[in-house]
Design a protein around this motif. Structure first.
Motif, PDB file in Angstrom:
ATOM      1  N   MET A   1       0.846  -1.193   0.000  1.00 39.97           N
ATOM      2  CA  MET A   1       0.000   0.000   0.000  1.00 39.97           C
ATOM      3  C   MET A   1       0.884   1.247   0.000  1.00 39.97           C
ATOM      4  O   MET A   1       1.782   1.381   0.828  1.00 39.97           O
ATOM      5  CB  MET A   1      -0.885  -0.002   1.252  1.00 39.97           C
ATOM      6  N   PRO A   2       0.696   2.166  -0.949  1.00 38.13           N
ATOM      7  CA  PRO A   2       1.552   3.360  -1.003  1.00 38.13           C
ATOM      8  C   PRO A   2       1.339   4.253   0.212  1.00 38.13           C
ATOM      9  O   PRO A   2       0.262   4.297   0.798  1.00 38.13           O
ATOM     10  CB  PRO A   2       1.083   4.052  -2.290  1.00 38.13           C
ATOM     11  N   ASN A   3       2.396   4.987   0.575  1.00 40.70           N
ATOM     12  CA  ASN A   3       2.290   5.917   1.695  1.00 40.70           C
ATOM     13  C   ASN A   3       1.395   7.090   1.315  1.00 40.70           C
ATOM     14  O   ASN A   3       1.483   7.633   0.209  1.00 40.70           O
ATOM     15  CB  ASN A   3       3.681   6.440   2.082  1.00 40.70           C
ATOM     16  N   LEU A   4       0.522   7.468   2.244  1.00 34.97           N
ATOM     17  CA  LEU A   4      -0.377   8.586   2.005  1.00 34.97           C
ATOM     18  C   LEU A   4       0.316   9.896   2.361  1.00 34.97           C
ATOM     19  O   LEU A   4       1.078   9.962   3.323  1.00 34.97           O
ATOM     20  CB  LEU A   4      -1.644   8.436   2.853  1.00 34.97           C
ATOM     21  N   SER A   5       0.054  10.923   1.576  1.00 34.89           N
ATOM     22  CA  SER A   5       0.610  12.240   1.888  1.00 34.89           C
ATOM     23  C   SER A   5      -0.138  12.834   3.079  1.00 34.89           C
ATOM     24  O   SER A   5      -1.216  12.370   3.466  1.00 34.89           O
ATOM     25  CB  SER A   5       0.466  13.158   0.670  1.00 34.89           C
ATOM     26  N   ASP A   6       0.452  13.889   3.652  1.00 32.18           N
ATOM     27  CA  ASP A   6      -0.189  14.559   4.796  1.00 32.18           C
ATOM     28  C   ASP A   6      -1.563  15.105   4.422  1.00 32.18           C
ATOM     29  O   ASP A   6      -2.507  15.053   5.212  1.00 32.18           O
ATOM     30  CB  ASP A   6       0.707  15.699   5.297  1.00 32.18           C
ATOM     31  N   PHE A   7      -1.686  15.612   3.187  1.00 34.96           N
ATOM     32  CA  PHE A   7      -2.982  16.137   2.751  1.00 34.96           C
ATOM     33  C   PHE A   7      -4.028  15.027   2.690  1.00 34.96           C
ATOM     34  O   PHE A   7      -5.174  15.209   3.119  1.00 34.96           O
ATOM     35  CB  PHE A   7      -2.839  16.802   1.384  1.00 34.96           C
ATOM     36  N   GLN A   8      -3.638  13.855   2.157  1.00 33.91           N
ATOM     37  CA  GLN A   8      -4.590  12.753   2.052  1.00 33.91           C
ATOM     38  C   GLN A   8      -5.017  12.254   3.434  1.00 33.91           C
ATOM     39  O   GLN A   8      -6.192  11.960   3.659  1.00 33.91           O
ATOM     40  CB  GLN A   8      -3.967  11.606   1.242  1.00 33.91           C
TER      41      GLN A   8
ATOM     42  N   VAL B   1      -4.318  17.216  12.879  1.00 33.97           N
ATOM     43  CA  VAL B   1      -5.759  17.416  12.722  1.00 33.97           C
ATOM     44  C   VAL B   1      -6.425  17.304  14.092  1.00 33.97           C
ATOM     45  O   VAL B   1      -6.172  16.355  14.839  1.00 33.97           O
ATOM     46  CB  VAL B   1      -6.358  16.363  11.763  1.00 33.97           C
ATOM     47  N   ASP B   2      -7.276  18.267  14.432  1.00 30.87           N
ATOM     48  CA  ASP B   2      -8.035  18.231  15.686  1.00 30.87           C
ATOM     49  C   ASP B   2      -9.109  17.161  15.576  1.00 30.87           C
ATOM     50  O   ASP B   2      -9.997  17.228  14.720  1.00 30.87           O
ATOM     51  CB  ASP B   2      -8.672  19.605  15.944  1.00 30.87           C
ATOM     52  N   LEU B   3      -9.040  16.140  16.440  1.00 35.72           N
ATOM     53  CA  LEU B   3      -9.952  15.004  16.338  1.00 35.72           C
ATOM     54  C   LEU B   3     -11.355  15.324  16.835  1.00 35.72           C
ATOM     55  O   LEU B   3     -12.320  14.665  16.444  1.00 35.72           O
ATOM     56  CB  LEU B   3      -9.392  13.812  17.133  1.00 35.72           C
ATOM     57  N   PHE B   4     -11.502  16.308  17.709  1.00 41.10           N
ATOM     58  CA  PHE B   4     -12.790  16.549  18.347  1.00 41.10           C
ATOM     59  C   PHE B   4     -13.452  17.858  17.903  1.00 41.10           C
ATOM     60  O   PHE B   4     -14.222  18.455  18.634  1.00 41.10           O
ATOM     61  CB  PHE B   4     -12.628  16.538  19.872  1.00 41.10           C
ATOM     62  N   GLU B   5     -13.136  18.290  16.694  1.00 39.07           N
ATOM     63  CA  GLU B   5     -13.815  19.435  16.094  1.00 39.07           C
ATOM     64  C   GLU B   5     -13.631  19.332  14.594  1.00 39.07           C
ATOM     65  O   GLU B   5     -12.517  19.188  14.099  1.00 39.07           O
ATOM     66  CB  GLU B   5     -13.241  20.754  16.615  1.00 39.07           C
ATOM     67  N   ILE B   6     -14.730  19.393  13.844  1.00 39.78           N
ATOM     68  CA  ILE B   6     -14.632  19.252  12.392  1.00 39.78           C
ATOM     69  C   ILE B   6     -13.937  20.456  11.782  1.00 39.78           C
ATOM     70  O   ILE B   6     -13.045  20.326  10.953  1.00 39.78           O
ATOM     71  CB  ILE B   6     -16.040  19.057  11.771  1.00 39.78           C
TER      72      ILE B   6
ATOM     73  N   PHE C   1     -16.223  19.386  20.773  1.00 37.38           N
ATOM     74  CA  PHE C   1     -16.894  18.546  21.760  1.00 37.38           C
ATOM     75  C   PHE C   1     -15.920  17.751  22.619  1.00 37.38           C
ATOM     76  O   PHE C   1     -16.307  16.772  23.273  1.00 37.38           O
ATOM     77  CB  PHE C   1     -17.897  17.604  21.086  1.00 37.38           C
ATOM     78  N   GLY C   2     -14.679  18.150  22.642  1.00 34.15           N
ATOM     79  CA  GLY C   2     -13.689  17.516  23.505  1.00 34.15           C
ATOM     80  C   GLY C   2     -12.473  18.418  23.620  1.00 34.15           C
ATOM     81  O   GLY C   2     -12.374  19.449  22.943  1.00 34.15           O
ATOM     82  N   THR C   3     -11.544  18.025  24.477  1.00 35.02           N
ATOM     83  CA  THR C   3     -10.319  18.803  24.625  1.00 35.02           C
ATOM     84  C   THR C   3      -9.488  18.728  23.346  1.00 35.02           C
ATOM     85  O   THR C   3      -9.659  17.816  22.532  1.00 35.02           O
ATOM     86  CB  THR C   3      -9.506  18.276  25.817  1.00 35.02           C
ATOM     87  N   LEU C   4      -8.587  19.687  23.159  1.00 28.73           N
ATOM     88  CA  LEU C   4      -7.772  19.734  21.939  1.00 28.73           C
ATOM     89  C   LEU C   4      -6.874  18.496  21.873  1.00 28.73           C
ATOM     90  O   LEU C   4      -5.950  18.337  22.667  1.00 28.73           O
ATOM     91  CB  LEU C   4      -6.921  21.010  21.922  1.00 28.73           C
ATOM     92  N   THR C   5      -7.154  17.598  20.923  1.00 32.47           N
ATOM     93  CA  THR C   5      -6.392  16.367  20.733  1.00 32.47           C
ATOM     94  C   THR C   5      -6.083  16.238  19.251  1.00 32.47           C
ATOM     95  O   THR C   5      -7.004  16.121  18.433  1.00 32.47           O
ATOM     96  CB  THR C   5      -7.201  15.133  21.199  1.00 32.47           C
ATOM     97  N   THR C   6      -4.818  16.283  18.890  1.00 31.72           N
ATOM     98  CA  THR C   6      -4.446  16.287  17.473  1.00 31.72           C
ATOM     99  C   THR C   6      -3.807  14.967  17.065  1.00 31.72           C
ATOM    100  O   THR C   6      -3.131  14.303  17.855  1.00 31.72           O
ATOM    101  CB  THR C   6      -3.471  17.440  17.170  1.00 31.72           C
TER     102      THR C   6
END
Length: 352
Positions: free
Chosen positions: A1-8, A112-117, A103-108
């Protein structure tokens, strides 16, 4: 499986967040209906839904299936394009506003912030703007239905929402002045230093603003005792009189999704968001993921308490007359909201 870029990776995580939040929100809408029926049943000394599934937990699923299978009727002489698009506008606006809620504390993860779209600098204005557009769905539904009761209901709803939007928006100015930002995460962080004592409703002395927000929110979401747009004894069912099957269900879902949005905004602006009421009284334990899980728990618990208050008021208070409703908004809430802004500004000016 190819490595995904940061954007992907960022794109995939964002899409996954959208799907998860959408599924959780729609599930919460369904079970808020069940909660309301159960709580009101208990308050009125009856059982509420208890037949479908253990403790009636599958009742929302049964209701959804029933609405899907009902015949979808479109009356003659309606403005069909607007008649069809109105519930889509109402539900779409109700669900879109959840995107900027942290909806949660800042967790990246991978930046990417996991708890805020979407972390938007003007997140509060985004929520107010999107929810304001939702009134177009109500107005169009009443006008396009070719029914005088639906038209009267939509006219009531439009004037009610516009009137109470002013008081609701002004009630939030004091919070924005204290935080110095419209970013929702910044507003939450400004309340997290000393737990509940730092919350805007207590440490920020915004308890008057909270009660203005609370009463305006009831009117904004057409909930009792401000449910005049769908007063059954006067207007049959108000602006969705002519709607059936899933088009009716979309209005129904939009109302409860708006309740959840209102609860989220109240939690973020007045009750410290996902922060613990105990502040830093207890040391962190279990690592960052346990801390993130606890923050989500506190956020959900505060929303649940706010929704319970919503339901409690519905089961307790009678409906206002329409002249009382409009007079209360313009003659009481608006002046008090302006006075609250002046008082907050003076206090901050002297502190500065």
């Amino acid at each position: 499986m190819p490595n995904l870029s940061d954007f992907q990776v960022c794109f995939l995580i964002t899409v996954l967040k959208i799907v998860v939040v959408l599924v959780i929100t729609l599930t919460a809408v369904a079970y808020t209906v069940l909660l309301e029926r159960k709580v009101i049943g208990r308050m009125q000394n009856r059982w509420g839904p208890s037949r479908v599934g253990p403790f009636g937990l599958l009742q929302p699923l049964a209701d959804g299936i029933k609405l899907f299978l009902k015949e979808d009727l479109t009356p003659m002489l309606v403005q069909k394009p607007l008649f069809l698009v109105a519930p889509i506008i109402a539900l779409g606006c109700a669900l879109t506003s959840i995107a900027v809620v942290p909806f949660g504390t800042l967790t990246t993860f991978k930046g990417v912030d996991l708890f805020e779209i979407a972390n938007v600098n003007i997140g509060l204005l985004v929520i107010l703007g999107i929810t304001s557009i939702g009134v177009y769905g109500i107005a169009l539904s009443g006008w396009s239905s070719n029914n005088k009761y639906a038209l009267l209901g939509s006219l009531r709803a439009t004037s009610q929402v516009i009137s109470y939007e002013l008081a609701l928006g002004l009630s939030l100015v004091g919070v924005v002045l204290r935080a110095g930002s419209l970013n929702l995460r910044t507003i939450v962080d400004s309340q997290s230093a000393h737990g509940a004592l730092s919350w805007n409703i207590l440490g920020g002395f915004q308890i008057v603003a909270f009660f203005i927000y609370l009463m305006a929110a009831y009117a904004e979401t057409n909930r009792s005792p401000f449910d005049l747009p769908e007063a059954e004894s006067e207007l049959v069912a108000g602006y969705h009189t002519e709607y059936s099957s899933m088009k009716f269900a979309m209005f129904f879902m939009a109302e409860y999704a708006n309740m959840i949005t209102v609860a989220c905004v109240a939690t973020l602006l007045f009750f410290g968001g996902a922060s613990s009421p105990f502040g830093h009284l207890f040391p962190d334990f279990g690592g960052p993921w346990v801390h993130a899980g606890l923050s989500i728990f506190w956020f959900v618990a505060k929303i649940f308490a706010f929704l319970f208050l919503y339901i409690w008021v519905r089961s307790t208070l009678p409906r206002f007359r329409y002249d009382q409703l409009m007079g209360f908004g313009w003659k009481f809430l608006m002046p008090v909201a302006i006075l609250n802004i002046l008082a907050t500004s003076l206090v901050l000016a002297f502190k500065g």
